[in-house]
Design a protein around this motif. Structure first.
Motif, PDB file in Angstrom:
ATOM      1  N   ILE A   1       0.804  -1.296  -0.010  1.00  0.00           N
ATOM      2  CA  ILE A   1       0.019  -0.015  -0.150  1.00  0.00           C
ATOM      3  C   ILE A   1       1.031   1.198   0.170  1.00  0.00           C
ATOM      4  N   ASP A   2       1.896   1.111   0.528  1.00  0.00           N
ATOM      5  CA  ASP A   2       2.955   2.508   0.657  1.00  0.00           C
ATOM      6  C   ASP A   2       3.700   2.635  -0.558  1.00  0.00           C
ATOM      7  N   LEU A   3       3.764   1.473  -1.242  1.00  0.00           N
ATOM      8  CA  LEU A   3       4.848   1.495  -2.627  1.00  0.00           C
ATOM      9  C   LEU A   3       4.274   1.324  -4.028  1.00  0.00           C
TER      10      LEU A   3
ATOM     11  N   THR B   1       0.686   1.610  -5.040  1.00  0.00           N
ATOM     12  CA  THR B   1      -0.747   2.258  -5.311  1.00  0.00           C
ATOM     13  C   THR B   1      -0.616   3.711  -5.715  1.00  0.00           C
ATOM     14  N   PRO B   2      -1.646   4.206  -6.312  1.00  0.00           N
ATOM     15  CA  PRO B   2      -1.777   5.503  -6.925  1.00  0.00           C
ATOM     16  C   PRO B   2      -1.409   6.301  -5.803  1.00  0.00           C
ATOM     17  N   ASP B   3      -2.276   6.222  -4.597  1.00  0.00           N
ATOM     18  CA  ASP B   3      -1.908   7.081  -3.288  1.00  0.00           C
ATOM     19  C   ASP B   3      -0.528   7.154  -2.773  1.00  0.00           C
ATOM     20  N   ALA B   4       0.018   6.097  -3.059  1.00  0.00           N
ATOM     21  CA  ALA B   4       1.553   6.026  -2.439  1.00  0.00           C
ATOM     22  C   ALA B   4       2.261   7.099  -3.361  1.00  0.00           C
ATOM     23  N   PHE B   5       2.175   7.003  -4.665  1.00  0.00           N
ATOM     24  CA  PHE B   5       2.663   8.017  -5.757  1.00  0.00           C
ATOM     25  C   PHE B   5       2.560   9.365  -5.550  1.00  0.00           C
ATOM     26  N   TYR B   6       1.065   9.480  -5.001  1.00  0.00           N
ATOM     27  CA  TYR B   6       0.578  11.079  -4.732  1.00  0.00           C
ATOM     28  C   TYR B   6       1.342  11.596  -3.574  1.00  0.00           C
ATOM     29  N   ILE B   7       1.462  10.609  -2.591  1.00  0.00           N
ATOM     30  CA  ILE B   7       1.811  11.174  -1.177  1.00  0.00           C
ATOM     31  C   ILE B   7       3.349  11.512  -1.340  1.00  0.00           C
ATOM     32  N   ASP B   8       4.266  10.392  -1.871  1.00  0.00           N
ATOM     33  CA  ASP B   8       5.669  10.564  -2.072  1.00  0.00           C
ATOM     34  C   ASP B   8       6.131   9.852  -3.266  1.00  0.00           C
ATOM     35  N   PRO B   9       6.032  10.760  -4.436  1.00  0.00           N
ATOM     36  CA  PRO B   9       6.557  10.090  -5.717  1.00  0.00           C
ATOM     37  C   PRO B   9       8.131   9.782  -5.653  1.00  0.00           C
ATOM     38  N   GLY B  10       8.729  10.530  -4.926  1.00  0.00           N
ATOM     39  CA  GLY B  10      10.292  10.358  -4.643  1.00  0.00           C
ATOM     40  C   GLY B  10      10.616   8.827  -4.108  1.00  0.00           C
ATOM     41  N   LEU B  11       9.847   8.476  -3.086  1.00  0.00           N
ATOM     42  CA  LEU B  11      10.137   7.299  -2.358  1.00  0.00           C
ATOM     43  C   LEU B  11       9.372   5.948  -3.285  1.00  0.00           C
ATOM     44  N   VAL B  12       8.550   6.386  -4.126  1.00  0.00           N
ATOM     45  CA  VAL B  12       7.885   5.243  -5.190  1.00  0.00           C
ATOM     46  C   VAL B  12       9.046   5.036  -6.269  1.00  0.00           C
ATOM     47  N   TRP B  13       9.542   6.015  -6.664  1.00  0.00           N
ATOM     48  CA  TRP B  13      10.431   6.197  -7.712  1.00  0.00           C
ATOM     49  C   TRP B  13      11.864   5.534  -7.416  1.00  0.00           C
ATOM     50  N   GLN B  14      12.052   5.694  -6.323  1.00  0.00           N
ATOM     51  CA  GLN B  14      13.363   4.957  -5.820  1.00  0.00           C
ATOM     52  C   GLN B  14      13.148   3.521  -5.693  1.00  0.00           C
ATOM     53  N   PHE B  15      11.970   3.018  -5.340  1.00  0.00           N
ATOM     54  CA  PHE B  15      11.530   1.661  -5.253  1.00  0.00           C
ATOM     55  C   PHE B  15      11.560   0.957  -6.529  1.00  0.00           C
ATOM     56  N   TYR B  16      10.993   1.577  -7.529  1.00  0.00           N
ATOM     57  CA  TYR B  16      11.032   1.167  -9.019  1.00  0.00           C
ATOM     58  C   TYR B  16      12.209   1.153  -9.793  1.00  0.00           C
ATOM     59  N   SER B  17      13.124   2.383  -9.277  1.00  0.00           N
ATOM     60  CA  SER B  17      14.549   2.659  -9.923  1.00  0.00           C
ATOM     61  C   SER B  17      15.478   1.054  -9.374  1.00  0.00           C
ATOM     62  N   TRP B  18      15.336   0.808  -8.259  1.00  0.00           N
ATOM     63  CA  TRP B  18      15.876  -0.173  -7.689  1.00  0.00           C
ATOM     64  C   TRP B  18      15.589  -1.263  -8.482  1.00  0.00           C
TER      65      TRP B  18
ATOM     66  N   VAL C   1       3.675   0.197 -14.678  1.00  0.00           N
ATOM     67  CA  VAL C   1       3.244  -0.685 -14.235  1.00  0.00           C
ATOM     68  C   VAL C   1       1.831  -0.655 -13.742  1.00  0.00           C
ATOM     69  N   VAL C   2       0.998  -1.684 -13.347  1.00  0.00           N
ATOM     70  CA  VAL C   2      -0.689  -1.459 -12.871  1.00  0.00           C
ATOM     71  C   VAL C   2      -0.437  -1.721 -11.421  1.00  0.00           C
ATOM     72  N   TRP C   3      -0.849  -0.580 -10.740  1.00  0.00           N
ATOM     73  CA  TRP C   3      -0.880  -0.537  -9.279  1.00  0.00           C
ATOM     74  C   TRP C   3      -2.310  -1.243  -8.662  1.00  0.00           C
ATOM     75  N   PHE C   4      -2.091  -1.523  -7.305  1.00  0.00           N
ATOM     76  CA  PHE C   4      -3.372  -2.006  -6.767  1.00  0.00           C
ATOM     77  C   PHE C   4      -4.558  -1.077  -6.785  1.00  0.00           C
ATOM     78  N   GLY C   5      -5.292  -1.573  -7.188  1.00  0.00           N
ATOM     79  CA  GLY C   5      -6.545  -0.483  -7.207  1.00  0.00           C
ATOM     80  C   GLY C   5      -6.827   0.105  -8.599  1.00  0.00           C
ATOM     81  N   GLU C   6      -5.937  -0.095  -9.556  1.00  0.00           N
ATOM     82  CA  GLU C   6      -5.891   0.402 -10.966  1.00  0.00           C
ATOM     83  C   GLU C   6      -6.524  -0.583 -11.783  1.00  0.00           C
ATOM     84  N   SER C   7      -7.016  -0.185 -13.023  1.00  0.00           N
ATOM     85  CA  SER C   7      -7.535  -1.054 -13.879  1.00  0.00           C
ATOM     86  C   SER C   7      -6.666  -1.669 -14.655  1.00  0.00           C
TER      87      SER C   7
END
Ligand code: BV8
Length: 305
Positions: free
Chosen positions: A48-50, A52-69, A216-222
């Motif tokens: 949920i923290d990494l 989902t669309p909400d995770a990206f909205y709240i902290d795109p920098g965190l989510v981008w680091q996760f996907y970059s890794w 990628v398709v995040w949880f809660g996305e079509s």
């Protein structure tokens, strides 16, 4: 050769329409982790923290680091013998003289099936790809496919660390012939910094700049509609599916986990390739279902020979 394998291979020869449903277990032998279970990606981090669309909205920098890794590690990985076995099947089906219909539905976003030489026309990456980038603006349709650059921006430098490998017995690179499976990959995501939006990947088309996001398709996305339609048409057409190969997936995520029942209900049989299989399936007492326990990278080349 086991009775189940003989029976399966006899049936395989008669099949005219096959689906392979693929999950993270197929890429374990390539050095990538699964998601669930004691060594899974979601063990240490809440999806949920990494993812989902909400995770990206709240902290795109965190989510981008996760996907970059994860992009970095997927780029280091190579397709294994299991990917190659499916790729052979996909290419057989595209031959003019072939009477086999075939698709691979992969939940994996690591790009390894695509890099294994799999025919493009029968590969469906239903959860997208780590190497696709999409503009986040509703007004913009910009997409960038198969972008292998790493890191995508200077601020994402520092995400080039490999998954921890505990008690690693032998490197896959050192001894490819034995294809030792490293079951002890322990993914440890280490976000290192706060990154402002302006230093994250930006859309090159939007005038005032908009953030790009992982494709990628995040949880809660079509899931992508065109992909869903193609898969639905394949499974639901009058000409029903004879066999679904269920490879290295826990079957936890919808809608991927609905395909097995949809094939079964129309008379198709099931073959499961997984390190973890229920005993009654292994004993061959579940109707129209074969189970092969072990590493998919080892099992598939034998079973699909
Ligand atoms: C949707 C991309 C309509 C990102 C992924 C409640 C609230 C909100 C939503 C839901 C809800 N309940 C249900 C839902 C729907 C939700 C869902 O299913 N959630 C689950 C968690 C309950 N689905 C969705 O949201 C989907 N969209 O339904 O749209 C909608 C919208 C809103 C509300 C309702 C409906 C979108 C799902 C897409 C999620 N994105 N990935 C990223 O990767 O960061 S999914 C994620 O799980 C992974 O990426 C992976 O692709 C997927 C599946 O996992 P597996 O591949 O199966 O991996 P897992 O670790 O689980 O299992 C590995 C297996 O391998 C194990 O069985 C193991 O034994 C085996 N194995 C290990 N080693 C080996 C091996 N086998 C063979 N060989 C080995 N060596």
């Amino acid at each position: 050769m086991s009775k189940q394998l003989v029976e399966f291979q006899e049936y395989l020869k008669t099949c005219r329409k096959i689906v392979a449903l693929v999950g993270a277990g197929l890429s374990v032998s390539s050095g990538l982790p699964t998601f669930r279970g004691s060594q899974g990606l979601w063990k240490n981090f809440n999806m949920i923290d990494l993812a989902t669309p909400d995770a990206f909205y709240i902290d795109p920098g965190l989510v981008w680091q996760f996907y970059s890794w994860r992009r970095y590690n997927a780029l280091q990985a190579k397709p294994n013998k299991g990917h190659l076995a499916l790729s052979a099947l996909s290419n057989l089906a595209t031959r003019k003289d072939s009477n086999l219909e075939y698709i691979t539905i992969t939940q994996n976003v690591d790009g390894l099936s695509s890099r294994s030489g799999h025919a493009k026309e029968n590969l469906y990456e239903i959860h997208g790809s780590l190497f696709n980038l999409n503009c986040t603006s509703f007004m913009c349709n910009y997409v960038d496919r198969n972008n292998l650059k790493h890191p995508l921006t200077k601020a994402l430098e520092g995400t080039e660390y490999e998954y921890d490998r505990k008690n690693r017995k032998r490197s896959l690179e050192e001894d490819d012939s034995s294809h030792q499976v490293d079951y002890s990959i322990s993914p440890q995501f280490r976000p290192v910094k706060n990154i402002p939006e302006s230093e994250l990947p930006q859309c090159p088309v939007c005038k005032d700049g908009s953030l790009l996001r992982p494709g990628v398709v995040w949880f809660g996305e079509s899931l992508p509609l065109n992909v869903m339609n193609s898969v639905d048409n394949f499974i639901e057409s009058n000409n029903s599916v004879d066999l679904i190969l269920v490879i290295g997936t826990s079957g936890t995520v919808y809608p991927a986990n609905s395909y097995v029942d949809r094939v079964k209900v129309k008379g198709g049989k099931v073959a499961i390739f997984n390190t973890d299989i229920e005993e009654d399936i292994l004993q061959g007492i579940v109707k129209d279902t074969w189970g092969f326990r072990g590493d998919a990278a080892e099992l598939l080349p034998i079973a699909l020979k």
